[in-house]
Design a protein around this motif. Structure first.
Motif, PDB file in Angstrom:
ATOM      1  N   GLY A 112       0.813  -1.209   0.000  1.00  0.00           N
ATOM      2  CA  GLY A 112       0.000   0.000   0.000  1.00  0.00           C
ATOM      3  C   GLY A 112       0.845   1.257   0.000  1.00  0.00           C
ATOM      4  O   GLY A 112       2.064   1.227   0.181  1.00  0.00           O
ATOM      5  N   VAL A 113       0.156   2.363  -0.224  1.00  0.00           N
ATOM      6  CA  VAL A 113       0.809   3.669  -0.253  1.00  0.00           C
ATOM      7  C   VAL A 113      -0.199   4.714   0.197  1.00  0.00           C
ATOM      8  O   VAL A 113      -1.400   4.570  -0.020  1.00  0.00           O
ATOM      9  N   GLU A 114       0.297   5.749   0.841  1.00  0.00           N
ATOM     10  CA  GLU A 114      -0.525   6.910   1.164  1.00  0.00           C
ATOM     11  C   GLU A 114       0.398   8.106   1.271  1.00  0.00           C
ATOM     12  O   GLU A 114       1.366   8.091   2.049  1.00  0.00           O
ATOM     13  N   CYS A 115       0.128   9.116   0.472  1.00  0.00           N
ATOM     14  CA  CYS A 115       0.880  10.363   0.531  1.00  0.00           C
ATOM     15  C   CYS A 115      -0.073  11.444   1.016  1.00  0.00           C
ATOM     16  O   CYS A 115      -0.731  12.129   0.218  1.00  0.00           O
ATOM     17  N   MET A 116      -0.139  11.611   2.320  1.00  0.00           N
ATOM     18  CA  MET A 116      -1.147  12.481   2.912  1.00  0.00           C
ATOM     19  C   MET A 116      -0.802  13.954   2.774  1.00  0.00           C
ATOM     20  O   MET A 116      -1.641  14.818   3.024  1.00  0.00           O
ATOM     21  N   SER A 117       0.418  14.257   2.341  1.00  0.00           N
ATOM     22  CA  SER A 117       0.753  15.635   2.000  1.00  0.00           C
ATOM     23  C   SER A 117       0.097  16.040   0.684  1.00  0.00           C
ATOM     24  O   SER A 117      -0.161  17.221   0.448  1.00  0.00           O
ATOM     25  N   GLN A 118      -0.175  15.060  -0.163  1.00  0.00           N
ATOM     26  CA  GLN A 118      -0.780  15.329  -1.462  1.00  0.00           C
ATOM     27  C   GLN A 118      -2.283  15.048  -1.483  1.00  0.00           C
ATOM     28  O   GLN A 118      -3.031  15.705  -2.216  1.00  0.00           O
ATOM     29  N   VAL A 119      -2.715  14.080  -0.682  1.00  0.00           N
ATOM     30  CA  VAL A 119      -4.139  13.747  -0.583  1.00  0.00           C
ATOM     31  C   VAL A 119      -4.482  13.671   0.902  1.00  0.00           C
ATOM     32  O   VAL A 119      -4.287  12.632   1.536  1.00  0.00           O
ATOM     33  N   PRO A 120      -4.994  14.736   1.489  1.00  0.00           N
ATOM     34  CA  PRO A 120      -5.268  14.751   2.927  1.00  0.00           C
ATOM     35  C   PRO A 120      -6.388  13.785   3.321  1.00  0.00           C
ATOM     36  O   PRO A 120      -7.144  13.288   2.483  1.00  0.00           O
TER      37      PRO A 120
END
Length: 383
Positions: A112-120
């Protein structure tokens, strides 16, 4: 189950902020870079299964397919993106284990991946978050509010929450021996990140006790739901896992690759609990899995239990009497951060590290999420 973990890797978890360490890369590029860290050849990879919660914007449009293209995986490799909330990364690896055990594919990359700086958080603005057609006791509640509801219901004190948070940071600050699966992130040869950024070694009980409850302001849009429940606001910002960017992947293969494996997946399953008690879904999955395998927690050498707000590890130890020296020995999400869709795969990679470093045999991952979702996986380290 004839499913084996050939490799299990994770990126550092970096603070989710504007101009953060990993914002120069798209989520697909972050995943692609991690695939290149596998030592095994990837030509026979039949599928890429990727967990991701915020599937919009930079993470929309079948992120697994984009990642496959950036990684130059084989044309025949299928790609699918899964949203099982914060259990997504572990569920993806479980589905990969099913696929190789059934002989559908020789090997699968999953995680998995999560880039919360780009998708809050909650950036997808799903109708579900405010769906008036559901009964009040089944409607969505943000996990921060669920944590305070659960702490109130179960009588978990602020002191207990702070003690769990402190232990997570203390162990994380001493976790260097457990970093075999952590891979620096590079962009054109430049190192963007090489360590988890949220660990606060200077944390004390005094500093934690001085922090006020942090999530009452979030309650206003959910007032109709919350009026049905007793809630005392107890979790501070420090008792919540930091929002971060990160990715983790497992290379999963069948019995033909047994000799190359780090660990065998003995079993896994997803389960669910009441939406109102959303942080207990992982424990429901764990109970069902252990019963299925004929084991108890006393049989397990190391456990990676998702610290989804401090109330979760407190209740885990209280309810099951588990030995705390077996649980999150290198610290957990309260210290290191929670990249939502990647979390389950992060925990699995950490589990492989701690089993190998400490000489353990049986390991357990427990992941939980909003709406009562949960997942658990049991692995055996290859000797």
């Amino acid at each position: 189950m004839d499913a084996y973990i050939l490799g299990c890797l994770r990126t550092p978890r970096t603070k989710a902020r504007e101009n953060g360490s990993l914002t120069a890369l798209s989520p697909a590029e972050l995943v692609a870079g991690l695939t290149r860290e596998f030592k095994q050849p990837l030509e026979s990879t039949g599928a890429l299964m990727l967990g991701c919660v915020g599937q919009v914007g930079a993470q929309g449009g079948n992120l697994a397919l984009q990642s496959k293209l950036h990684a130059r995986l084989p044309e025949h490799c299928t790609a699918m993106t899964l949203n099982h909330f914060c259990a997504s990364g572990l569920s993806s690896i479980g589905l990969a284990a099913n696929a190789v055990a059934l002989g559908q594919y020789r090997q699968v990359i999953a995680g998995g991946v999560e880039c919360m700086s780009q998708v809050p958080f909650m950036a997808d603005k799903a109708h579900y978050y405010q769906d008036p057609s559901l009964p009040v006791d089944e409607r969505y509640i943000p996990v921060a509010l669920s944590a305070d509801i659960l702490a109130t219901k179960e009588g978990v004190s602020c002191e207990e929450l702070n003690a769990a948070t402190l232990r997570s940071h203390q162990r994380a600050a001493q976790s260097e021996p457990y970093q075999a699966s952590l891979k620096p992130v590079r962009d054109n040869g430049r190192v963007l990140a090489e360590r988890d950024e949220c660990i606060r070694a200077e944390t004390t009980l005094e500093s934690l006790s001085a922090m006020p409850p942090g999530f009452e302001a979030m309650a206003k849009p959910f007032a109709e739901i919350l009026q049905e429940r007793r809630i005392e606001y107890r979790h501070s910002i420090a008792n919540a896992p930091p929002m971060v960017d990160g990715a983790a992947l497992g290379l999963i293969a069948g019995v033909a690759h047994k000799s190359q494996a780090r660990a065998r997946i003995l079993g896994w399953l997803d389960s669910a609990a009441s939406a109102a008690d959303s942080l207990t879904g992982g424990m429901a999955a764990m109970e069902a899995l252990l019963q299925q395998q004929g084991l108890t927690l006393k049989d397990i050498d190391r456990i990676e239990f998702m610290e989804a707000f401090a109330v979760a590890p407190v209740l885990f130890e209280r309810r099951y009497g588990v030995d705390p020296e077996k649980v999150n020995v290198s610290g957990g999400h309260l210290a290191k951060g929670h990249p939502m869709g990647a979390t389950g795969a992060v925990l699995l990679s950490t589990l492989c590290d701690v089993l190998e470093q400490d000489g353990g045999t049986l390991g357990l991952v427990v992941a939980t999420g909003a709406g009562g979702v949960g997942s658990a996986m049991l692995v055996e380290r290859m000797q």
